[in-house]
Design a protein around this motif. Structure first.
Motif, PDB file in Angstrom:
ATOM      1  N   PRO A  37      -0.245   7.455 -11.932  1.00  0.00           N
ATOM      2  CA  PRO A  37       1.072   6.836 -12.096  1.00  0.00           C
ATOM      3  C   PRO A  37       1.828   6.677 -10.775  1.00  0.00           C
ATOM      4  CG  PRO A  37       0.694   8.436 -13.826  1.00  0.00           C
ATOM      5  CD  PRO A  37      -0.423   8.593 -12.825  1.00  0.00           C
ATOM      6  N   LEU A  38       1.691   7.644  -9.871  1.00  0.00           N
ATOM      7  CA  LEU A  38       2.335   7.535  -8.562  1.00  0.00           C
ATOM      8  C   LEU A  38       1.745   6.361  -7.780  1.00  0.00           C
ATOM      9  CD1 LEU A  38       4.236   8.515  -6.355  1.00  0.00           C
ATOM     10  CD2 LEU A  38       2.496  10.194  -5.699  1.00  0.00           C
ATOM     11  N   ASN A  39       0.431   6.180  -7.846  1.00  0.00           N
ATOM     12  CA  ASN A  39      -0.185   5.041  -7.157  1.00  0.00           C
ATOM     13  C   ASN A  39       0.308   3.713  -7.719  1.00  0.00           C
ATOM     14  OD1 ASN A  39      -1.574   6.679  -5.425  1.00  0.00           O
ATOM     15  ND2 ASN A  39      -3.597   6.250  -6.266  1.00  0.00           N
ATOM     16  N   GLU A  40       0.528   3.653  -9.028  1.00  0.00           N
ATOM     17  CA  GLU A  40       1.080   2.432  -9.612  1.00  0.00           C
ATOM     18  C   GLU A  40       2.448   2.134  -9.004  1.00  0.00           C
ATOM     19  OE1 GLU A  40      -1.002   2.344 -14.017  1.00  0.00           O
ATOM     20  OE2 GLU A  40       1.001   3.214 -13.850  1.00  0.00           O
ATOM     21  N   ARG A  41       3.294   3.147  -8.929  1.00  0.00           N
ATOM     22  CA  ARG A  41       4.629   2.962  -8.349  1.00  0.00           C
ATOM     23  C   ARG A  41       4.541   2.644  -6.854  1.00  0.00           C
ATOM     24  NH1 ARG A  41       5.279   7.438 -11.582  1.00  0.00           N
ATOM     25  NH2 ARG A  41       5.487   8.821  -9.794  1.00  0.00           N
ATOM     26  N   ARG A  42       3.621   3.286  -6.149  1.00  0.00           N
ATOM     27  CA  ARG A  42       3.445   3.000  -4.720  1.00  0.00           C
ATOM     28  C   ARG A  42       3.106   1.527  -4.511  1.00  0.00           C
ATOM     29  NH1 ARG A  42      -0.241   8.360  -3.604  1.00  0.00           N
ATOM     30  NH2 ARG A  42       1.434   9.685  -2.796  1.00  0.00           N
ATOM     31  N   PHE A  43       2.252   0.997  -5.374  1.00  0.00           N
ATOM     32  CA  PHE A  43       1.895  -0.409  -5.271  1.00  0.00           C
ATOM     33  C   PHE A  43       3.107  -1.297  -5.564  1.00  0.00           C
ATOM     34  CE2 PHE A  43       0.713  -4.392  -7.220  1.00  0.00           C
ATOM     35  CZ  PHE A  43      -0.041  -4.954  -6.201  1.00  0.00           C
ATOM     36  N   LEU A  44       3.761  -1.031  -6.677  1.00  0.00           N
ATOM     37  CA  LEU A  44       4.905  -1.855  -7.082  1.00  0.00           C
ATOM     38  C   LEU A  44       6.040  -1.788  -6.061  1.00  0.00           C
ATOM     39  CD1 LEU A  44       4.782  -0.939 -10.852  1.00  0.00           C
ATOM     40  CD2 LEU A  44       4.249  -3.178  -9.862  1.00  0.00           C
ATOM     41  N   ASN A  45       6.231  -0.641  -5.428  1.00  0.00           N
ATOM     42  CA  ASN A  45       7.277  -0.485  -4.412  1.00  0.00           C
ATOM     43  C   ASN A  45       7.003  -1.310  -3.156  1.00  0.00           C
ATOM     44  OD1 ASN A  45       8.698   1.281  -6.046  1.00  0.00           O
ATOM     45  ND2 ASN A  45       7.895   3.118  -5.055  1.00  0.00           N
ATOM     46  N   ALA A  46       5.769  -1.757  -2.979  1.00  0.00           N
ATOM     47  CA  ALA A  46       5.403  -2.549  -1.802  1.00  0.00           C
ATOM     48  C   ALA A  46       5.626  -4.045  -2.008  1.00  0.00           C
ATOM     49  CB  ALA A  46       3.942  -2.294  -1.441  1.00  0.00           C
ATOM     50  N   LEU A  47       5.960  -4.450  -3.228  1.00  0.00           N
ATOM     51  CA  LEU A  47       6.130  -5.878  -3.530  1.00  0.00           C
ATOM     52  C   LEU A  47       7.559  -6.349  -3.298  1.00  0.00           C
ATOM     53  CD1 LEU A  47       4.150  -6.151  -6.897  1.00  0.00           C
ATOM     54  CD2 LEU A  47       3.335  -6.642  -4.571  1.00  0.00           C
ATOM     55  N   ALA A  48       7.669  -7.626  -2.984  1.00  0.00           N
ATOM     56  CA  ALA A  48       8.965  -8.308  -2.896  1.00  0.00           C
ATOM     57  C   ALA A  48       8.833  -9.628  -3.643  1.00  0.00           C
ATOM     58  CB  ALA A  48       9.347  -8.544  -1.437  1.00  0.00           C
ATOM     59  N   GLY A  49       9.968 -10.181  -4.028  1.00  0.00           N
ATOM     60  CA  GLY A  49       9.974 -11.464  -4.720  1.00  0.00           C
ATOM     61  C   GLY A  49       9.483 -12.583  -3.815  1.00  0.00           C
ATOM     62  N   PRO A  50       9.414 -13.796  -4.332  1.00  0.00           N
ATOM     63  CA  PRO A  50       8.870 -14.926  -3.575  1.00  0.00           C
ATOM     64  C   PRO A  50       9.575 -15.194  -2.245  1.00  0.00           C
ATOM     65  CG  PRO A  50       9.308 -15.552  -5.858  1.00  0.00           C
ATOM     66  CD  PRO A  50       9.830 -14.170  -5.684  1.00  0.00           C
ATOM     67  N   ASN A  51      10.846 -14.840  -2.159  1.00  0.00           N
ATOM     68  CA  ASN A  51      11.605 -15.037  -0.922  1.00  0.00           C
ATOM     69  C   ASN A  51      12.052 -13.717  -0.306  1.00  0.00           C
ATOM     70  OD1 ASN A  51      11.650 -17.996  -1.037  1.00  0.00           O
ATOM     71  ND2 ASN A  51      12.855 -17.651  -2.884  1.00  0.00           N
ATOM     72  N   GLY A  52      11.297 -12.658  -0.586  1.00  0.00           N
ATOM     73  CA  GLY A  52      11.613 -11.347  -0.033  1.00  0.00           C
ATOM     74  C   GLY A  52      12.613 -10.541  -0.842  1.00  0.00           C
ATOM     75  N   GLU A  53      12.963 -10.997  -2.037  1.00  0.00           N
ATOM     76  CA  GLU A  53      13.938 -10.283  -2.874  1.00  0.00           C
ATOM     77  C   GLU A  53      13.411  -8.909  -3.291  1.00  0.00           C
ATOM     78  OE1 GLU A  53      13.966 -14.701  -4.076  1.00  0.00           O
ATOM     79  OE2 GLU A  53      12.454 -13.153  -3.766  1.00  0.00           O
ATOM     80  N   GLU A  54      14.333  -7.988  -3.521  1.00  0.00           N
ATOM     81  CA  GLU A  54      13.968  -6.673  -4.040  1.00  0.00           C
ATOM     82  C   GLU A  54      13.459  -6.838  -5.470  1.00  0.00           C
ATOM     83  OE1 GLU A  54      15.882  -2.342  -5.139  1.00  0.00           O
ATOM     84  OE2 GLU A  54      17.070  -3.759  -3.987  1.00  0.00           O
ATOM     85  N   VAL A  55      12.348  -6.194  -5.754  1.00  0.00           N
ATOM     86  CA  VAL A  55      11.734  -6.258  -7.078  1.00  0.00           C
ATOM     87  C   VAL A  55      12.129  -5.028  -7.885  1.00  0.00           C
ATOM     88  CG1 VAL A  55       9.501  -6.148  -8.293  1.00  0.00           C
ATOM     89  CG2 VAL A  55       9.774  -7.657  -6.331  1.00  0.00           C
TER      90      VAL A  55
END
Length: 121
Positions: A37-55
């Motif tokens: 579960p921590l790895n899932e969050r680590r991955f998701l925390n690395a993403l940004a929206g199409p224009n760099g928005e906070e996800v």
């Protein structure tokens, strides 16, 4: 990893099914060392929206049984986790499928960008 809560992603996938299909989930691994579960969050925390928005994201549940030799119960079948993601200005949430049992090359799914982090040393 960027830090304990964020993986370092270096590229964006050009495969339109990567992460968006249960047949091609994002493989973050971690069940073998109690960090799935921590790895899932680590991955998701690395993403940004199409224009760099906070996800922002939430886990909508488990789904989609798949075969995995890494099933901790030994049955050879595991469930994927489904997350819903959104960012400021998005019209709806986006559904992402994540496999915390198997490891694979990590990339941002097509349509996302990689979060820019300010790291001071």
């Amino acid at each position: 990893m960027i830090d304990h809560q964020t993986f370092e992603l270096l590229e964006i996938s050009d495969d339109p099914t990567y992460g968006y299909s249960e047949k091609n989930p994002i493989q973050v691994g971690g069940v073998d060392n109690q960090s799935g579960p921590l790895n899932e969050r680590r991955f998701l925390n690395a993403l940004a929206g199409p224009n760099g928005e906070e996800v922002v994201y939430f886990r909508s549940g488990s789904c989609c049984p798949i075969k995995s030799k890494n099933d901790p119960l030994g049955f050879g079948q595991v469930m994927l986790d489904n997350y819903r993601l959104a960012w400021k200005g998005s019209n709806d949430t986006v559904s992402i499928y994540i496999n915390m049992y198997d490891y694979g090359s990590l990339k941002a799914p097509k349509g996302f960008t990689i979060k820019k982090l300010n790291i001071s040393k």
